[in-house]
Design a protein around this motif. Structure first.
Motif: not given
Length: 622
Positions: A596-619
């Motif tokens: 469960s702890q591993k899964l939570q870390k992975i979900i947080e990493q996905i969310e962080e990467n997706e936020m940055r991906w959207f920032e770059l996509s807008e450019k």
């Protein structure tokens, strides 16, 4: 202005009546889409009004001096002519003037011939038409004008026939499946061309977006009767539902009246008065309406397919080329449960080759393909099915299986599956050689589905299928719980069925796009505007330039964008593996806490990467 009047025509083959007393008109400016099930007389009606077949009864009356052109599914072209000769064989005066001008250009020493040709071009203002003529050939990929017709593929012949009739500028144009053998780019160009040009059209097509965007009227042939809807495909769908509801209400009322009249018939005296005889005649009509049935099937299945393991299908850096043609270049992907992937791209970019590699028909030059132990492929190819002489429809499907298992111990028999795909019990005992091309495709689909695969691969399943069958297939696939790969030029079908795309861009490049076809077009139109260079260029020299999709990013940002996309794929895979553990394994409390702890870390990493991906996509988009 009326162009054509179809008056009380009928057609039958032996005891089989396709239609009778059919009447309608085609008027100037109408763009009519003709809709019917395969095998119900669609092609026969089109051939009759185009003059290629005579009706058993009735007549087709044309306005005088009307110029008509017909694009059949199998064009009849002179095999000895080149592409250029085929086009200039037209009786179109402008084309003949352009031909003379083209020949004068090839002989610069004859200045008198050139001057005469130039003046003729000016006299009839042929310059704009010349540009349009070259654009049509370019869009339909017919650049090599010296190539002979007998050297062309079936698809190239269809495109040449299409170019020929577009350039002939007819008053009325009949089209039988005009989008077959066209890639998506060509279909969208043709759609736009017909929408803006002042053609009068009567066409048969299964492409529902084409019907939606081009037609201003839909005519449907159903149970030997014509129904007309004064609008596009969306209007037709809405109003057809209303018509069916009204018919059902009328049928219910007829049933009640039938019961009442049946009771009266049983009690009537033997001596028949004029009044009672009239009532008996009315009774026959009531009985016919009361027993009317619709053959539509709404499929809501819980298919009990073979369980999939954690490993499904893995493509590891696979490559394939034929001489100088690169089809795949180190392509990799790991399939997950329930994935529904559509494959799009121009013809010849390797779509079917990938499917054949997955199913073992073609070996990759490099890389490896790993298939899970529990995977059972169902592969529908463009080649179709080989039928033994004298076989009946039901005998063909039973060679592949007797039933599809459903949950809770239920099943669909081979007969029931055929019924769902619009083969009634009588039709199931017809000889296969009597089936139309579309009906054979339907039967082939059933032979693939009856084997109960858990991974379906469909290569152009929508070709030659009527709209009614397409709706049935879509409903079946929406209920299908396994993995699905579809290659199709039918945009409506792709939008409804898939949620992920592989975009084959040519030269081995494959884009992994998360969304359906409409999502992709919106993305493409907003991020990769095209600049088309066509002025004063021969077709071979024309090019379409595209902006670099990452042109809005700096070099470091481009590297970061690519890294994030790779990381997101890996993280999603890791997330899926842990979720599979929770679903399939019995774990103690300590193991559950750790995962469960591993899964939570992975979900947080996905969310962080997706936020940055959207920032770059807008450019990129801006």
């Amino acid at each position: 202005m009326n162009y054509v009047s179809v008056e009380n025509i009928a057609k039958a083959f032996g005891e089989r009546i396709l239609f009778k007393n059919i009447s309608f008109g085609i008027n100037e400016g109408q763009k009519i889409g003709f809709v019917a099930k395969n095998g119900t007389g669609k092609t026969s009606l089109l051939d009759i009004i185009a003059g290629d077949e005579a009706p058993d009864e009735g007549q087709v009356v044309y306005r005088k001096n009307l110029k008509v052109a017909f694009l059949p599914q199998e064009p009849n072209l002179d095999p000895n002519l080149t592409i250029e000769q085929t086009i200039f064989a037209s009786d179109n005066q402008i084309l003949q003037v352009i031909n003379a001008y083209e020949k004068a250009l090839q002989n610069p020493d004859d200045s008198e011939a050139y001057q005469k040709a130039f003046e003729q071009m000016d006299a009839i203002n042929a310059w704009d038409f010349e540009t349009q003529y070259k654009q049509i050939l370019f869009k339909l990929k017919l650049e090599d004008l010296s190539k002979k017709v007998d050297e062309l593929s079936g698809g190239q012949k269809k495109r040449l026939a299409l170019a020929n009739i577009l350039l002939s500028k007819p008053d009325l144009l009949y089209l039988d499946e005009p989008t077959n053998h066209l890639d998506l780019e060509m279909i969208e160009w043709l759609e736009e061309y017909f929408a803006k040009e002042n053609f009068t059209l009567f066409m048969v097509t299964h492409d529902r977006y084409f019907l939606e965007n081009v037609c201003n009227e839909i005519v449907e042939l159903e149970n030997g009767q014509l129904y007309s809807y004064k609008g596009n495909y969306g209007y037709y769908l809405n109003n057809k539902e209303a018509r069916i509801a009204n018919e059902q209400t009328a049928t219910d009322k007829a049933k009640q009246l039938y019961k009442k009249e049946l009771d009266w018939m049983r009690r009537q005296p033997k001596a028949r008065t004029t009044k009672s005889k009239s009532r008996i005649d009315d009774f026959s009509e009531i009985k016919e309406r009361a027993h009317k049935r619709r053959n539509d099937h709404k499929i809501q299945l819980e298919i009990n397919m073979e369980r999939m393991g954690s490993k499904i299908l893995e493509l590891h850096k696979i490559s394939k080329r034929f001489d100088e043609l690169i089809l795949l270049d180190k392509f990799e992907y790991v399939f997950k449960k329930g994935e529904r992937i559509g494959i799009i791209g121009k013809n010849g970019t390797g779509k079917s080759t990938l499917l054949n590699m997955i199913t073992g028909g073609v070996t990759p030059d490099q890389g490896k393909i790993v298939i899970g132990d529990t995977i059972k492929f169902g592969y529908y190819t463009q080649r179709g099915i080989t039928i033994k002489e004298g076989q009946k429809v039901i005998e063909v499907i039973r060679e592949f299986g007797d039933y599809i298992p459903l949950k809770k111990g239920r099943q669909i028999s081979a007969q029931q599956l055929l019924e769902r795909f619009l083969f009634d019990r009588k039709k199931q005992y017809d000889f296969v050689e009597k089936l139309s091309g579309g009906e054979r495709k339907r039967l082939y689909l059933c032979t693939v589905l009856i084997q109960n695969p858990n991974f379906l691969i469909l290569d152009e399943p929508t070709n030659d299928l009527d709209i009614v069958t397409l709706n049935v297939l879509e409903n079946f696939l929406l209920d299908f719980p396994g993995c699905l790969i579809v290659v199709s030029h039918d945009r409506y079908f792709m939008d409804k069925i898939v949620d992920h795309l592989f975009v084959f861009r040519g030269n081995g490049a494959i884009q992994d796009f998360p969304g359906n076809y409409t999502d992709y077009r919106i993305y493409e139109n907003s991020s990769t505007p095209e600049v088309s260079i066509t002025e004063n260029l021969e077709p071979k020299a024309k090019k379409t330039w595209k902006k670099d999709p990452k042109a809005g990013l700096s070099y470091n940002e481009q590297k970061e964008f690519n890294r994030i996309e790779r990381d997101l794929k890996k993280l999603e895979l890791q997330k899926k593996e842990i979720e599979t553990l929770f679903a399939e394994e019995h774990m103690d409390g300590e193991k559950i806490n750790e995962e469960s702890q591993k899964l939570q870390k992975i979900i947080e990493q996905i969310e962080e990467n997706e936020m940055r991906w959207f920032e770059l996509s807008e450019k990129i988009i801006s």
